[in-house]
Scaffold this motif. Structure first.
Motif, PDB file in Angstrom:
ATOM      1  N   TYR A 142       8.334  -4.043   2.583  1.00 64.58           N
ATOM      2  CA  TYR A 142       9.502  -4.419   1.988  1.00 64.58           C
ATOM      3  C   TYR A 142       9.458  -6.111   1.684  1.00 64.58           C
ATOM      4  O   TYR A 142       9.695  -6.729   2.651  1.00 64.58           O
ATOM      5  N   SER A 143      10.697  -6.633   1.193  1.00 63.27           N
ATOM      6  CA  SER A 143      10.910  -7.711   0.713  1.00 63.27           C
ATOM      7  C   SER A 143      11.444  -8.590   1.940  1.00 63.27           C
ATOM      8  O   SER A 143      11.130  -9.698   1.933  1.00 63.27           O
ATOM      9  N   GLN A 144      13.100  -7.992   2.315  1.00 63.73           N
ATOM     10  CA  GLN A 144      13.556  -8.820   3.385  1.00 63.73           C
ATOM     11  C   GLN A 144      12.874  -8.838   4.980  1.00 63.73           C
ATOM     12  O   GLN A 144      12.072  -9.550   5.238  1.00 63.73           O
ATOM     13  N   ALA A 145      11.675  -7.642   4.669  1.00 61.05           N
ATOM     14  CA  ALA A 145      10.222  -8.232   6.170  1.00 61.05           C
ATOM     15  C   ALA A 145       9.820  -9.129   5.456  1.00 61.05           C
ATOM     16  O   ALA A 145       9.067 -10.275   6.426  1.00 61.05           O
ATOM     17  N   ALA A 146       8.927  -9.236   4.184  1.00 58.59           N
ATOM     18  CA  ALA A 146       7.766 -10.389   3.858  1.00 58.59           C
ATOM     19  C   ALA A 146       8.898 -11.900   3.848  1.00 58.59           C
ATOM     20  O   ALA A 146       7.897 -12.558   4.424  1.00 58.59           O
ATOM     21  N   GLN A 147      10.337 -12.053   3.690  1.00 66.84           N
ATOM     22  CA  GLN A 147      10.880 -12.856   3.496  1.00 66.84           C
ATOM     23  C   GLN A 147      11.191 -13.535   5.032  1.00 66.84           C
ATOM     24  O   GLN A 147      10.794 -14.433   5.518  1.00 66.84           O
ATOM     25  N   GLN A 148      10.730 -12.512   5.846  1.00 63.87           N
ATOM     26  CA  GLN A 148      11.098 -13.240   7.642  1.00 63.87           C
ATOM     27  C   GLN A 148       9.892 -12.772   8.250  1.00 63.87           C
ATOM     28  O   GLN A 148       9.108 -14.414   8.825  1.00 63.87           O
ATOM     29  N   THR A 149       8.753 -12.493   7.531  1.00 65.49           N
ATOM     30  CA  THR A 149       7.337 -12.988   7.618  1.00 65.49           C
ATOM     31  C   THR A 149       6.773 -14.515   7.658  1.00 65.49           C
ATOM     32  O   THR A 149       6.911 -15.359   7.824  1.00 65.49           O
ATOM     33  N   LEU A 150       7.277 -14.812   6.338  1.00 62.76           N
ATOM     34  CA  LEU A 150       7.385 -16.062   5.990  1.00 62.76           C
ATOM     35  C   LEU A 150       8.057 -17.388   6.406  1.00 62.76           C
ATOM     36  O   LEU A 150       7.806 -18.702   6.510  1.00 62.76           O
ATOM     37  N   ALA A 198      18.408  -4.531   5.538  1.00 64.44           N
ATOM     38  CA  ALA A 198      17.944  -4.035   5.570  1.00 64.44           C
ATOM     39  C   ALA A 198      17.286  -2.785   5.745  1.00 64.44           C
ATOM     40  O   ALA A 198      17.386  -1.377   5.444  1.00 64.44           O
ATOM     41  N   LEU A 199      18.194  -2.219   6.611  1.00 70.79           N
ATOM     42  CA  LEU A 199      18.285  -0.716   8.054  1.00 70.79           C
ATOM     43  C   LEU A 199      20.075  -0.426   7.366  1.00 70.79           C
ATOM     44  O   LEU A 199      20.595  -0.221   7.802  1.00 70.79           O
ATOM     45  N   ILE A 219      13.521   2.915   8.219  1.00 72.78           N
ATOM     46  CA  ILE A 219      13.252   1.593   8.002  1.00 72.78           C
ATOM     47  C   ILE A 219      12.619   1.853   6.519  1.00 72.78           C
ATOM     48  O   ILE A 219      11.654   2.685   5.924  1.00 72.78           O
ATOM     49  N   PRO A 220      13.089   0.762   5.046  1.00 69.88           N
ATOM     50  CA  PRO A 220      12.595   0.844   4.252  1.00 69.88           C
ATOM     51  C   PRO A 220      11.229   0.399   3.655  1.00 69.88           C
ATOM     52  O   PRO A 220      10.825  -0.448   4.933  1.00 69.88           O
ATOM     53  N   LEU A 221      10.263   0.753   2.752  1.00 69.91           N
ATOM     54  CA  LEU A 221       9.085   0.675   2.564  1.00 69.91           C
ATOM     55  C   LEU A 221       9.786  -0.073   1.238  1.00 69.91           C
ATOM     56  O   LEU A 221      10.166   0.519   0.052  1.00 69.91           O
ATOM     57  N   GLY A 222       8.615  -1.017   1.205  1.00 73.22           N
ATOM     58  CA  GLY A 222       7.857  -1.508  -0.637  1.00 73.22           C
ATOM     59  C   GLY A 222       7.207  -0.757  -1.227  1.00 73.22           C
ATOM     60  O   GLY A 222       7.131   0.366  -1.120  1.00 73.22           O
TER      61      GLY A 222
END
Length: 177
Positions: A67-75, A121-122, A131-134
């Motif tokens: 999910y885009s916001q989860a990927a952003q948090q990772t980076l 995102a939640l 919890i959303p998925l990409g």
């Protein structure tokens, strides 16, 4: 006040493969961010900013799977570790710390990393957190989201972030307030 509540994820045969996949993709995205940051530092002595990695990897496969916001948090976590390193280098050069710091290193091959979802995102649905998925996960697993029970600490309005932690072949939810 900042507090976290960890909850062990039960043996859910439909959910465990999804969580494993998400954490593996987060791990790969983390290593890609570290690679970019290290190459930029070694070749040009340039540091990475908070949003630089997102610009570079937004069309990447591992980024799109999450999910885009989860990927952003990772980076952003990778960028924070490099910012910390740059600060330690400055402190070392000024003589404030004794030992030379090391640049962030890669994670072990074949591992899993934490996936973080900001509150934005939640959604709360029937006293459960959605919890959303990409988009790629939606196509592969046939679900667009999954639900977890609301932690017992406080109300949903006080929730700041939800993390999926892989530890000791188990998964934990970590609700941060």
């Amino acid at each position: 006040m900042y507090c976290c509540q960890q909850v062990l994820v039960g043996k859910n045969p439909g959910l465990i493969p999804i969580l494993t996949f998400l954490c593996e993709q987060s791990h790969k995205l983390t290593n890609m961010g570290i690679y970019y940051g290290r190459q930029l530092y070694f070749k040009a002595r340039i540091g990475i900013g908070k949003f630089d990695l997102e610009k570079v990897y937004k069309n990447n496969y591992h980024y799109k799977v999450l999910y885009s916001q989860a990927a952003q948090q990772t980076l952003r976590t990778v960028a924070e570790s490099f910012r910390s390193y740059y600060g330690l280098i400055i402190a070392y050069n000024e003589g404030k710390i004794e030992h030379r710091p090391r640049i962030p290193n890669y994670r072990k091959k074949g591992g899993m990393a934490t996936v973080s979802y900001p509150k934005q995102a939640l959604k709360l649905k029937d006293n459960q957190i959605r919890i959303p998925l990409g988009n790629t996960c939606k196509r592969w697993f046939g679900v667009d989201s999954f639900l977890i029970p609301m932690p017992s600490i406080r109300a949903f309005s006080t929730l700041k972030e939800l993390r999926i932690l892989p530890r000791n072949r188990c998964f934990y939810w970590e609700a941060c307030l």
